[in-house]
Design a protein around this motif. Structure first.
Motif, PDB file in Angstrom:
ATOM      1  N   LYS A 165       0.336 -22.097  24.041  1.00 54.64           N
ATOM      2  CA  LYS A 165       1.767 -22.216  24.358  1.00 54.64           C
ATOM      3  C   LYS A 165       2.394 -20.824  24.487  1.00 54.64           C
ATOM      4  O   LYS A 165       3.137 -20.538  25.434  1.00 54.64           O
ATOM      5  CB  LYS A 165       2.473 -23.034  23.274  1.00 54.64           C
ATOM      6  N   MET A 166       2.088 -19.934  23.521  1.00 58.90           N
ATOM      7  CA  MET A 166       2.664 -18.587  23.572  1.00 58.90           C
ATOM      8  C   MET A 166       2.142 -17.816  24.794  1.00 58.90           C
ATOM      9  O   MET A 166       2.894 -17.104  25.470  1.00 58.90           O
ATOM     10  CB  MET A 166       2.355 -17.795  22.301  1.00 58.90           C
ATOM     11  N   ILE A 167       0.847 -17.963  25.094  1.00 56.88           N
ATOM     12  CA  ILE A 167       0.250 -17.270  26.244  1.00 56.88           C
ATOM     13  C   ILE A 167       0.930 -17.730  27.539  1.00 56.88           C
ATOM     14  O   ILE A 167       1.234 -16.920  28.419  1.00 56.88           O
ATOM     15  CB  ILE A 167      -1.284 -17.511  26.289  1.00 56.88           C
ATOM     16  N   GLU A 168       1.196 -19.026  27.619  1.00 53.82           N
ATOM     17  CA  GLU A 168       1.874 -19.579  28.803  1.00 53.82           C
ATOM     18  C   GLU A 168       3.281 -18.989  28.936  1.00 53.82           C
ATOM     19  O   GLU A 168       3.702 -18.577  30.023  1.00 53.82           O
ATOM     20  CB  GLU A 168       1.949 -21.109  28.656  1.00 53.82           C
TER      21      GLU A 168
ATOM     22  N   GLN B 118       3.088 -15.371  30.171  1.00 51.31           N
ATOM     23  CA  GLN B 118       2.193 -15.119  31.308  1.00 51.31           C
ATOM     24  C   GLN B 118       2.642 -13.927  32.155  1.00 51.31           C
ATOM     25  O   GLN B 118       1.843 -13.048  32.483  1.00 51.31           O
ATOM     26  CB  GLN B 118       2.072 -16.371  32.192  1.00 51.31           C
ATOM     27  N   ALA B 119       3.911 -13.861  32.478  1.00 54.72           N
ATOM     28  CA  ALA B 119       4.416 -12.792  33.360  1.00 54.72           C
ATOM     29  C   ALA B 119       4.214 -11.409  32.733  1.00 54.72           C
ATOM     30  O   ALA B 119       3.731 -10.477  33.387  1.00 54.72           O
ATOM     31  CB  ALA B 119       5.888 -13.022  33.684  1.00 54.72           C
TER      32      ALA B 119
ATOM     33  N   ALA C 200       1.005  -6.286  32.146  1.00 58.85           N
ATOM     34  CA  ALA C 200       0.200  -5.350  31.345  1.00 58.85           C
ATOM     35  C   ALA C 200      -1.174  -5.151  31.996  1.00 58.85           C
ATOM     36  O   ALA C 200      -1.677  -4.024  32.087  1.00 58.85           O
ATOM     37  CB  ALA C 200       0.051  -5.881  29.921  1.00 58.85           C
ATOM     38  N   LEU C 201      -1.768  -6.246  32.445  1.00 54.50           N
ATOM     39  CA  LEU C 201      -3.066  -6.162  33.126  1.00 54.50           C
ATOM     40  C   LEU C 201      -2.946  -5.342  34.417  1.00 54.50           C
ATOM     41  O   LEU C 201      -3.776  -4.463  34.686  1.00 54.50           O
ATOM     42  CB  LEU C 201      -3.585  -7.575  33.442  1.00 54.50           C
TER      43      LEU C 201
ATOM     44  N   PHE D 237      -8.196 -15.766  33.194  1.00 55.99           N
ATOM     45  CA  PHE D 237      -7.652 -14.633  32.422  1.00 55.99           C
ATOM     46  C   PHE D 237      -6.875 -15.167  31.211  1.00 55.99           C
ATOM     47  O   PHE D 237      -7.065 -14.707  30.082  1.00 55.99           O
ATOM     48  CB  PHE D 237      -6.752 -13.788  33.326  1.00 55.99           C
ATOM     49  N   LEU D 238      -6.026 -16.170  31.438  1.00 55.82           N
ATOM     50  CA  LEU D 238      -5.211 -16.736  30.352  1.00 55.82           C
ATOM     51  C   LEU D 238      -6.087 -17.470  29.338  1.00 55.82           C
ATOM     52  O   LEU D 238      -5.877 -17.363  28.127  1.00 55.82           O
ATOM     53  CB  LEU D 238      -4.143 -17.668  30.930  1.00 55.82           C
ATOM     54  N   LYS D 239      -7.085 -18.192  29.838  1.00 56.36           N
ATOM     55  CA  LYS D 239      -8.005 -18.890  28.932  1.00 56.36           C
ATOM     56  C   LYS D 239      -8.845 -17.892  28.133  1.00 56.36           C
ATOM     57  O   LYS D 239      -9.224 -18.160  26.994  1.00 56.36           O
ATOM     58  CB  LYS D 239      -8.907 -19.846  29.713  1.00 56.36           C
TER      59      LYS D 239
END
Length: 465
Positions: A8-11, A14-15, A20-21, A433-435
């Motif tokens: 939830k926090m990663i979602e 996301q932006a 950062a990436l 990337f998010l996973k």
């Protein structure tokens, strides 16, 4: 704490995580050309500090290592995360659909040099530390990060660095996110083959000769090498060098079982190899054993005489063969090289042998408790049952962890199978990337629980060490 909390926090972030990436991706870091390396290392050091790690650059005889740590308790379970910040050159530039160092999103993928190999994967791990700390306030285990700047150059100084910094790098497990998933399925990789590369050089006369004037008289070094090679391998492919198969450890029953569970589609293999009539083993176990857990003996280059258009009727004065041998547990490239040289000495003493490179094989036992925890974390993050590969066919410097540090090592790729690493239009799916961030969070969480339960990292005996 459930993995859904991390997700939830990663979602929500996301932006900012993508930005950062992108910052890191825009910074060139081509190790072979020494372009932007130190600037990238410094940028990652700052990023590590920002997320809550104590970080510094450590010098090597080559490019610097970026080291970061978060020690919650010196006695706690310690995870060492390895990655590399250097990338391949972007050539050929003309084949890129967007600028190679300007991250561009198309169809749910980020296109940029280094996004899959390895910046997207190492940033997933750095951002996981930030996510975990922002949710829980502290990590349940100690985490150390080592980011190398020479992986795309063959990691020439990594072993010496690890040897010199054993105490600093002391840990219970090494965890790497690098490479593509196995045929599109989340994967846990437990080993790699080693490698030995050699060149054979045979000389005849001191110059090329007319094949009519001096045929049957002048020595032909190409035939000498062909005859030597015939003594090294029989028609079934078995290597005839005395002692070549010494020390090889038979796969365990569990490893054989895991090989049998890996995907095996004979027609797909023939298509990938580009050989429609290719004879293949009858089952997946035998196929995967041949491609990852048996040694190879390969001719990768043969050159002698005139190889251009048309004919040039000469007896060449020099012939060269380049060979690579993939080695398995517990073969040692130094030992195999000595035996190879002894064979050449016996059959063609005037042929010169040059050693071009070598790397030890590495394997972590599949029955360790800690491996089960990693598999569970990958399953939770990717919502899919991962495949477990006891070994892969290629060679990486994984031995620096299993042999020099003497700890288990697990590789979990976060990149999609078609990431095109080292090629134009390298890419990483945003979802992966998010996973990857969620997976690293879950690895930390599960190892924390695992350590709190007092289970030893090894658990089952590691028969390979």
């Amino acid at each position: 704490m459930e993995i859904s909390v991390f997700k939830k926090m990663i979602e929500q972030r996301q932006a900012s995580y993508m930005e950062a990436l992108f910052r890191v991706l825009r910074q060139k870091s081509i190790s072979t050309l020494n372009i932007g390396i130190r600037e990238c290392a410094e940028m990652l050091r700052e990023l590590m500090e920002e997320v809550g790690l104590q970080a510094r650059l450590l010098e090597t005889a080559g490019h610097p290592v970026v080291y970061g740590e978060r020690i919650c308790d010196p006695q706690a379970f310690t995870l060492l995360i390895y990655g590399h910040y250097d990338v391949q050159p972007p050539d050929p530039i003309t084949e890129w659909l967007s600028p190679p160092f300007e991250p561009t999103i198309r169809d749910g993928r980020i296109y940029c040099r280094g996004v899959g190999d390895n910046k997207g994967q190492l940033m997933a791990q750095i951002l996981a530390v930030k996510t975990y700390l922002d949710i829980a306030g502290e990590l349940p285990i100690n985490v150390k990060l080592i980011l190398e700047g020479e992986e795309e150059n063959g990691s020439p100084h990594l072993a010496a660095f690890v040897e010199a910094n054993k105490e600093l790098l002391r840990c219970d497990l090494v965890y790497t996110a690098d490479g593509p998933m196995h045929w599109g399925t989340p994967s846990v990789l437990l080993g790699v083959r080693g490698v030995l590369s050699v060149e054979l050089i045979a000389k005849g006369a001191d110059r090329d000769h007319h094949s009519g004037n001096y045929g049957n008289i002048a020595p032909n070094p190409a035939w000498k090498l062909i005859e030597l090679l015939r003594t090294m391998r029989d028609e079934s492919g078995r290597v005839l060098i005395e002692g070549f198969y010494d020390h090889i450890v038979e796969p365990t029953e569990l490893e054989k079982k895991l090989l049998g569970q890996l995907p095996f589609e004979p027609d797909q293999v023939r298509e990938q190899v580009g050989a429609p009539d290719l004879a293949l083993p009858l089952d997946g176990t035998a196929f995967h054993r041949l491609t990852s857990m048996e040694p190879t003996f390969n001719i990768c280059g043969f050159h002698s005489g005139y190889t251009g258009e048309g004919m040039k009727t000469i007896i060449p004065s020099v012939a060269c063969v380049k060979m690579d041998m993939r080695l398995v547990i517990e073969q040692d490239p130094d030992d195999v090289y000595r035996k190879f040289c002894a064979h050449v000495q016996k059959h063609a003493a005037d042929v010169e042998v040059k050693r071009l490179g070598g790397m030890l094989p590495s394997r972590t036992a599949a029955d360790l408790n800690v491996v089960r925890e990693i598999v569970g974390a990958v399953r939770g993050a990717f919502e899919q049952e991962p495949v477990i590969l006891p070994s892969v066919g290629g060679s990486l410097p994984d031995y620096v962890w299993t042999k020099i540090l003497g700890v288990p090592s697990v590789i979990v790729p976060y990149a999609n199978t078609d990431e095109a690493n080292h090629a134009p239009n390298e890419n990483m799916k945003i979802d992966y990337f998010l996973k990857g961030i969620a997976c690293t969070c879950e690895v930390i969480r599960k190892l924390g629980e695992f350590a709190a339960n007092g289970t030893s990292a090894a658990g089952q005996s590691n028969s390979h060490h």
